[in-house]
Design a protein around this motif. Structure first.
Motif, PDB file in Angstrom:
ATOM      1  N   VAL A  44       0.657  -1.218  -0.086  1.00 53.01           N
ATOM      2  CA  VAL A  44       0.045   0.046   0.078  1.00 53.01           C
ATOM      3  C   VAL A  44       0.864   1.137   0.077  1.00 53.01           C
ATOM      4  O   VAL A  44       1.762   1.391   0.966  1.00 53.01           O
ATOM      5  N   GLN A  45       0.674   1.925  -1.141  1.00 48.96           N
ATOM      6  CA  GLN A  45       1.426   3.347  -1.161  1.00 48.96           C
ATOM      7  C   GLN A  45       0.582   4.368  -0.879  1.00 48.96           C
ATOM      8  O   GLN A  45      -0.396   4.370  -1.503  1.00 48.96           O
ATOM      9  N   LYS A  46       1.014   5.568  -0.236  1.00 49.99           N
ATOM     10  CA  LYS A  46       0.370   6.614  -0.044  1.00 49.99           C
ATOM     11  C   LYS A  46       1.087   7.957  -0.612  1.00 49.99           C
ATOM     12  O   LYS A  46       2.519   7.847  -0.194  1.00 49.99           O
ATOM     13  N   LYS A  72      -4.954  -5.755 -11.204  1.00 46.30           N
ATOM     14  CA  LYS A  72      -5.304  -4.140 -11.638  1.00 46.30           C
ATOM     15  C   LYS A  72      -4.428  -3.452 -10.254  1.00 46.30           C
ATOM     16  O   LYS A  72      -4.287  -4.037  -9.317  1.00 46.30           O
ATOM     17  N   VAL A  73      -4.045  -2.234 -10.554  1.00 44.69           N
ATOM     18  CA  VAL A  73      -3.690  -1.340  -9.507  1.00 44.69           C
ATOM     19  C   VAL A  73      -4.652  -0.633  -9.066  1.00 44.69           C
ATOM     20  O   VAL A  73      -5.566  -0.279  -9.821  1.00 44.69           O
ATOM     21  N   VAL A  74      -5.010  -0.766  -7.717  1.00 47.58           N
ATOM     22  CA  VAL A  74      -6.045  -0.293  -7.019  1.00 47.58           C
ATOM     23  C   VAL A  74      -5.820   1.186  -6.503  1.00 47.58           C
ATOM     24  O   VAL A  74      -4.796   1.162  -5.795  1.00 47.58           O
ATOM     25  N   ILE A  75      -6.341   2.125  -6.815  1.00 50.11           N
ATOM     26  CA  ILE A  75      -6.216   3.785  -6.257  1.00 50.11           C
ATOM     27  C   ILE A  75      -7.496   3.991  -5.606  1.00 50.11           C
ATOM     28  O   ILE A  75      -8.431   4.021  -5.883  1.00 50.11           O
ATOM     29  N   ASN A 134       4.776  -7.065  -7.285  1.00 47.56           N
ATOM     30  CA  ASN A 134       4.103  -6.715  -6.277  1.00 47.56           C
ATOM     31  C   ASN A 134       2.660  -6.340  -6.805  1.00 47.56           C
ATOM     32  O   ASN A 134       2.505  -6.106  -7.924  1.00 47.56           O
ATOM     33  N   LYS A 135       1.597  -6.904  -5.741  1.00 46.56           N
ATOM     34  CA  LYS A 135       0.249  -6.128  -6.140  1.00 46.56           C
ATOM     35  C   LYS A 135       0.356  -4.848  -5.191  1.00 46.56           C
ATOM     36  O   LYS A 135       0.661  -4.698  -4.174  1.00 46.56           O
ATOM     37  N   VAL A 136      -0.330  -3.830  -6.046  1.00 41.95           N
ATOM     38  CA  VAL A 136       0.118  -2.402  -5.475  1.00 41.95           C
ATOM     39  C   VAL A 136      -1.482  -1.626  -5.340  1.00 41.95           C
ATOM     40  O   VAL A 136      -2.242  -1.749  -6.230  1.00 41.95           O
ATOM     41  N   VAL A 137      -1.685  -1.155  -4.140  1.00 43.27           N
ATOM     42  CA  VAL A 137      -2.695  -0.248  -3.872  1.00 43.27           C
ATOM     43  C   VAL A 137      -2.033   0.962  -3.459  1.00 43.27           C
ATOM     44  O   VAL A 137      -1.071   1.299  -2.761  1.00 43.27           O
ATOM     45  N   VAL A 138      -2.731   2.178  -3.972  1.00 44.82           N
ATOM     46  CA  VAL A 138      -2.025   3.469  -3.856  1.00 44.82           C
ATOM     47  C   VAL A 138      -3.367   4.184  -3.122  1.00 44.82           C
ATOM     48  O   VAL A 138      -4.552   4.300  -3.848  1.00 44.82           O
ATOM     49  N   VAL A 139      -2.827   4.894  -2.343  1.00 49.12           N
ATOM     50  CA  VAL A 139      -3.790   5.857  -1.529  1.00 49.12           C
ATOM     51  C   VAL A 139      -3.410   7.417  -2.101  1.00 49.12           C
ATOM     52  O   VAL A 139      -2.218   7.710  -1.621  1.00 49.12           O
ATOM     53  N   VAL A 140      -4.490   8.060  -2.593  1.00 50.99           N
ATOM     54  CA  VAL A 140      -3.828   9.460  -2.698  1.00 50.99           C
ATOM     55  C   VAL A 140      -4.404  10.507  -1.890  1.00 50.99           C
ATOM     56  O   VAL A 140      -5.688  10.378  -1.408  1.00 50.99           O
TER      57      VAL A 140
END
Lengths: 400, 400
Positions: free
Chosen positions: A5-7, A129-132, A34-40
């Motif tokens: 999880v990236q922010k 999918k990349v999840v945003i 990696n599986k990537v989740v991005v929090v913006v």
């Protein structure tokens, strides 16, 4: 496959060009397996622009509606980042708070995360999918949109990392957490790791590191947070549970200083807990943030009370004190620097405070006030002594 | 207590000052003893600003994400209007599409309303609140945000009016619908009422009145739409089912003209339906909007075909025709004005077309092409004859 999880903060997303750089970093991380989740967060200035619009309507805009308004900032940046990633040929999808059932409790403008539903996220991750995720926002039991308070996207990221049992990376304008403010001190040193408690103390002392509740949440679920620089591969600082047994040689992790306060002393006030608590209640009712408090032992039923308050509140404060004491008994000391050292190692290293005071005394630094916690020592010193104090502590306490 | 659904366009909400005027109008309407639901568009230019951001990312931004982005515009104006109304001491609440279960089907960017859940709206109306709805947006079966297409807030308003069985008022920059464009013709007259079919025809002819689907929806459920000027009490035009039995003396409701087209004629083409349909398919594949089409009866197995297309497509069109006919057999007439009269009264008044052509012929107006529907007559005339044609039709057909 590890889930990360990236922010990303608003400063990393402030233009479409920067957004493209974030997208590249995200796609790289994904291609590394990696599986990537991005929090913006919202694009820089968006939140301020929206607040200014609302302020044109009212000095105190309706809180429920303000949350609806503010939440659009993160929705916009989430959709724009998803578009950017898709344009690079990598599948991506954005989710708002309601789409991931990000349930909150508490007040509008400062709600707390209760739970979230990770099914949509996992479904999209399984589809590669990349999840945003639009950070900073939630939905309360009424189905209303709420926000988590300034900096709340950090907490969104940690909550999702907890739920997914994922690695949590917070990208920001700094490349990590330093033992002292690197903008002011050349010999500042980046910390490889720091304990949750230490970050909480440093944040309370005014260091703008992360949303406080993000750290508390990460601590509760023992999720490490990697704080690192946007658009860079350099390792930053990991906030985690630090084993204090290995820390005897490093009692102090960080130093924070502040010259934003003044010290007020009231002499010969009746040693009556009602009077003193009424005074602090009166200060609190004017939203004056009283920090260091010390009181001498009573002599003939009277005590001296000292406390620090922010500079800009001094007039209001003196007016309040007029109800409790004669002006001639009130002393204001504007030459105050709040000097704090923080270290989880203090728990297992006795005598740190004593060693520090001896060091200051040997070197002619006057200590005007003292408060401590289990992992923090704060003393008020003269502003002209600040540099000397920093030098001495770095030289004598820093793990070489 | 009557329920009124009002819709305000982006131009009525473009600044906080205008928003305050809208809020006043809404509060007045409520204090007159109505329950009021307000559907809002995005503040003027917001949608364009968001589209421009997306265009910086891609010429064709991902449609799902574009809808997330665009939907924030209406959320923002809904929350700001709710704040403004609350600031005036009147209780109000904003709802997004998902909060009122505005379910849609079909494509992102152009979805159709399937149904909505009016429980939250009714609950708030019962609590004496003004309800503000973010227009233009819905939620599809995947839980994704969709938008209804440009002008879609009109359709949101009608859908809600249908569900609540409410009066529907669409506020705009014009004070109603005129029998001819009032910006061009001083003697234009505002219509008190107009039939759904007539508005649909006029809209198809390029008059920018309302979202076409809003009118079709209102017609289906027989909900009258009152089109009226923002910030004004002046009665506008009511779109409703008009009883044609009372209309014999008024066969024509409105006139529309357009000089945006050219006429293309192909001589001596084989009278083979395959060739001709292939031609029109080829034009459609290049998104050339063919309007009036007329074909002469075959002579020796060959026919002449004429049609109008938008001016700017003429080069593309000629290139396509090269596959079907010799250039020397192709004629382009740029001196074309499409002159249309629309009137539901034509259904019950025979001979309107004949009377009009006689009138034109008597006054030296050459009619180059003709197409008709049950309630519309369109003819192509010379541009220099347009004013004369308008004068004649107004003088001879308008109900005095």
């Amino acid at each position: 496959m590890p889930v990360i999880v990236q922010k990303y903060s608003g400063s990393s997303l402030s233009t479409i060009d920067k957004m493209k750089k974030v997208a590249e970093a995200v796609v790289n991380k994904k291609e590394e397996g990696n599986k990537v989740v991005v929090v913006v967060s919202a694009m820089n200035n968006t939140t301020d622009r929206l607040i200014n619009l609302a302020k044109k309507i009212s000095d105190e805009p309706d809180k429920r509606e303000l949350d609806v308004l503010l939440s659009t900032g993160e929705m916009a940046s989430a959709s724009l980042l998803a578009m950017t990633i898709k344009e690079m040929g990598c599948d991506a999808v954005s989710y708002t708070a309601y789409q991931i059932g990000m349930r909150t409790v508490g007040d509008y403008g400062n709600s707390l995360i209760a739970d979230l539903d990770d099914r949509a996220i996992n479904r999209s991750l399984r589809k590669d999918k990349v999840v945003i995720i639009a950070g900073f926002q939630g939905i309360n039991w009424l189905g209303d949109i709420t926000t988590l308070g300034r900096g709340g996207s950090d907490t969104t990221a940690v909550a999702i990392a907890v739920k997914l049992n994922a690695i949590c990376e917070i990208y920001t304008y700094a490349d990590g957490i330093y033992d002292i403010d690197p903008r002011e001190y050349k010999y500042a040193r980046k910390l490889e790791e720091i304990d949750y408690e230490e970050v909480i103390e440093l944040t309370s002392l005014g260091a703008q590191l992360l949303h406080l509740r993000a750290i508390e949440l990460a601590q509760k679920y023992k999720i490490p947070i990697h704080v690192r620089l946007s658009f860079s591969d350099v390792k930053g600082t990991v906030i985690k549970e630090v084993n204090t047994m290995n820390m005897e040689s490093k009692p102090i992790t960080g130093i924070a200083t502040s010259d934003e306060d003044v010290a007020v002393t009231i002499k010969d006030i009746y040693s009556d807990i009602n009077i003193i608590s009424n005074l602090f209640e009166a200060l609190a009712s004017k939203k004056i943030n009283v920090d260091m408090i010390s009181q001498t032992a009573p002599i003939d039923g009277r005590v001296n009370v000292s406390f620090t308050i922010p500079k800009e509140n001094i007039e209001t404060c003196l007016n309040i004190i007029d109800d409790f004491a004669e002006r001639e008994n009130v002393y204001v000391d504007k030459d105050i620097d709040k000097f704090s050292v923080v270290g989880i190692g203090m728990k297992s290293t006795s005598g740190v405070a004593a060693r520090m005071f001896k060091l200051f005394s040997d070197n002619g630094i006057e200590v005007k006030m003292i408060t401590t916690s289990q992992i923090r020592i704060t003393c008020a010193i003269k502003q002209s002594d600040k540099q000397k104090a920093v030098d001495l502590v770095i030289k004598n306490f820093r793990h070489q």
